[in-house]
Design a protein around this motif. Sequence first.
Motif, PDB file in Angstrom:
ATOM      1  N   ALA A 144      11.040  -7.218  -2.017  1.00 65.13           N
ATOM      2  CA  ALA A 144      12.221  -6.350  -2.061  1.00 65.13           C
ATOM      3  C   ALA A 144      12.519  -5.862  -3.471  1.00 65.13           C
ATOM      4  CB  ALA A 144      13.433  -7.093  -1.497  1.00 65.13           C
ATOM      5  N   GLU A 145      12.153  -6.642  -4.497  1.00 63.23           N
ATOM      6  CA  GLU A 145      12.429  -6.257  -5.881  1.00 63.23           C
ATOM      7  C   GLU A 145      11.686  -4.991  -6.302  1.00 63.23           C
ATOM      8  OE1 GLU A 145      11.565  -9.549  -8.389  1.00 63.23           O
ATOM      9  OE2 GLU A 145      13.304 -10.720  -7.756  1.00 63.23           O
ATOM     10  N   SER A 146      10.577  -4.676  -5.614  1.00 63.76           N
ATOM     11  CA  SER A 146       9.782  -3.503  -6.006  1.00 63.76           C
ATOM     12  C   SER A 146      10.362  -2.206  -5.453  1.00 63.76           C
ATOM     13  CB  SER A 146       8.336  -3.663  -5.523  1.00 63.76           C
ATOM     14  OG  SER A 146       8.281  -3.813  -4.117  1.00 63.76           O
ATOM     15  N   PHE A 147      11.464  -2.291  -4.664  1.00 58.49           N
ATOM     16  CA  PHE A 147      12.098  -1.099  -4.105  1.00 58.49           C
ATOM     17  C   PHE A 147      13.573  -1.071  -4.484  1.00 58.49           C
ATOM     18  CE2 PHE A 147       8.591  -2.026  -1.199  1.00 58.49           C
ATOM     19  CZ  PHE A 147       7.999  -0.774  -1.039  1.00 58.49           C
ATOM     20  N   THR A 148      14.112   0.127  -4.622  1.00 63.76           N
ATOM     21  CA  THR A 148      15.561   0.264  -4.763  1.00 63.76           C
ATOM     22  C   THR A 148      16.199   0.240  -3.374  1.00 63.76           C
ATOM     23  OG1 THR A 148      15.558   2.681  -4.593  1.00 63.76           O
ATOM     24  CG2 THR A 148      15.195   1.731  -6.785  1.00 63.76           C
ATOM     25  N   THR A 149      17.496  -0.007  -3.363  1.00 59.69           N
ATOM     26  CA  THR A 149      18.211  -0.026  -2.081  1.00 59.69           C
ATOM     27  C   THR A 149      18.103   1.319  -1.373  1.00 59.69           C
ATOM     28  OG1 THR A 149      19.774  -1.664  -2.939  1.00 59.69           O
ATOM     29  CG2 THR A 149      20.465  -0.403  -1.004  1.00 59.69           C
ATOM     30  N   ALA A 191       0.836  -1.207   0.000  1.00 63.00           N
ATOM     31  CA  ALA A 191       0.000   0.000   0.000  1.00 63.00           C
ATOM     32  C   ALA A 191       0.870   1.256   0.000  1.00 63.00           C
ATOM     33  CB  ALA A 191      -0.925  -0.015   1.214  1.00 63.00           C
ATOM     34  N   ILE A 192       1.993   1.218   0.734  1.00 66.98           N
ATOM     35  CA  ILE A 192       2.920   2.352   0.723  1.00 66.98           C
ATOM     36  C   ILE A 192       3.509   2.536  -0.664  1.00 66.98           C
ATOM     37  CG2 ILE A 192       5.151   3.168   1.605  1.00 66.98           C
ATOM     38  CD1 ILE A 192       4.444   1.798   4.268  1.00 66.98           C
ATOM     39  N   LYS A 193       3.888   1.433  -1.305  1.00 68.48           N
ATOM     40  CA  LYS A 193       4.468   1.510  -2.646  1.00 68.48           C
ATOM     41  C   LYS A 193       3.477   2.124  -3.636  1.00 68.48           C
ATOM     42  CE  LYS A 193       7.534   0.778  -5.831  1.00 68.48           C
ATOM     43  NZ  LYS A 193       8.765   1.588  -5.868  1.00 68.48           N
ATOM     44  N   GLN A 194       2.199   1.782  -3.495  1.00 65.16           N
ATOM     45  CA  GLN A 194       1.165   2.314  -4.399  1.00 65.16           C
ATOM     46  C   GLN A 194       0.654   3.681  -3.953  1.00 65.16           C
ATOM     47  OE1 GLN A 194      -1.745  -0.803  -4.291  1.00 65.16           O
ATOM     48  NE2 GLN A 194      -0.298  -2.354  -5.064  1.00 65.16           N
TER      49      GLN A 194
END
Length: 587
Positions: free
Chosen positions: A318-323, A255-258
Amino acid sequence: MSHIALYRTWRPQAFREIVGQKHIVQTLQNSLREGRFTHAYLFNGPRGTGKTSAAKILAKAVNCLNGPAVEPCNECANCIRITEGAVMDVVEIDAASNRGVEEIRDIRDKVKYAPTEVRQKVYIIDEVHMLTTEAFNALLKTLEEPPAHVMFILATTEPHKLPATIISRCQRFDFRRVSLEDQVERLHEVCREERIEADDDAIRFIARLSDGGMRDALSLLDQIMAFSGQHVTYDDVISITGGMASDQFEKLVQAIKQRDVGAVLQLIDDFMQEGKSADKCMENLLYYFRDLLMVKMVPGSQAVTDRIIDVKRFAGVAESFTTQELISMMDTLNYYQTEMKYSVQPQTLLEVALMKLCSSTAGGAPSRAGISDGSKGAERAPDGLVSQLMSRIQRLEEQLVQLQKQGVAPAAGSATGGGAGQSGSGSRSTAIPAAMKKSVEKLDGFLEGKDSQDSKSVLQKWNQVLGRVKEQRITIHAWLVDGEPVSVHGDAVLVAFKSSMHRETTEKPANKQLIEQVMADVLGSPYRLISIMIKDWKSAADQVKPVEGSKEELKLVPEDEPVAAREEWISEAIQLFGEDLVKIKED
């Protein structure tokens, strides 16, 4: 027979049963085998890692009728009675409740007598860091040269609080946190012996929650067994501990990612309805992001496999975020977690933190560096503003150099002397720096009343105030005891502090309110608490002392009256650096 707690039932009774401390067990067994055990040991480490258990096992090993041996037999009369605590020559002392010098003097007087029941007299002093300074001094000589029949074993969780003179007289053993795998193996063994079925993921979660403490893990298992009965499941552990399953956090992170603020707030509300606490949610969310970062950066690490049950599922999230996004999120969450400690509305801070993550432009959160120290929510200043401020600072520096060339002394210079700006009257200059004028004016009433009857009365009753504060809140007493009342003026008591940290903590509204309530009770009328640094109080007192042989009166500028004839560069300097850092010498 009544139930006995698991951590007591499964307390190690031999060196081989101690979990996760192989380096200590091997050293002690080798010294026992060779007869080279010493007169004083220091066992330190986190709670629940086996310090007191190892001390009792060592006491049995040196006094076993079949020894001294590398393992106590636990069958002879000595071993059995030491286990039961029935041997007078093996004394276990809780230093938290026996911390005074009298108790240690009693030990010092009794060590000279030979043991009556066993081979070696053993003193186990638990939580030894709680002893007073006087008690440590009384113990020192005895610890250095005890009789041949005496052994001391000191146990503590905070070795940094022990005097170096005590530590240097002991053999020090550092107990480590028990590894997750060792804990899991031990918990499975306990479940088998107790005839309890337990899912592997449930046992692993219990081990993670215990944070390396074997006693904590057994206590938690005991509690969950009472809830679950004969079968312990992962859901049972989540329910009884108030934790959150990783799939709940997965929904929250997605939800945060979206940037779906509505879904984020609904999930938080669901957590609260289930009885979760906001600070626990924040803590677990930080752990979740930590696990995502570990999976992304070091997928094969032991630290990953120890903590994460389903590594593939974590890797997908984890793949949906950068480091950098994950690091930024953790930085912001860590900032708000710190703020939670001082907030009366932790849930609101949790919601604000997650909304900030949703509203960031890159899907992550601004780093801590983007938050100003002066105003905690402020964003980083634009580059243009920084350049403008730097130009103003450079201009001010040039103006200051020009003024110094014209005969104006620097702020750190002497306040007296025959410089170019000296008055032609020939009298000694009584000018006070502008910042000091304000300070002295505020203290004027206190300076006049420092020797008054009211001041003396408060000083006489101050120990009663401290005692009453200690009864109500010992932590506030620890800060307040650093200060001393120096004057009373009207309805205010002025307290001077040696430490700025103690003063600032005492000035916090909640602490100040309690102190003022106690002062009203003890002194018989309501008083306000005013604080000052003791060096500032002495400086102000020195400023108003008349110069010997001089009848010149010291005139103070009223606090609300602006200092006259301030040039533009002075105003700019004060705006940039603050009045505390700008010192002005008047001619």
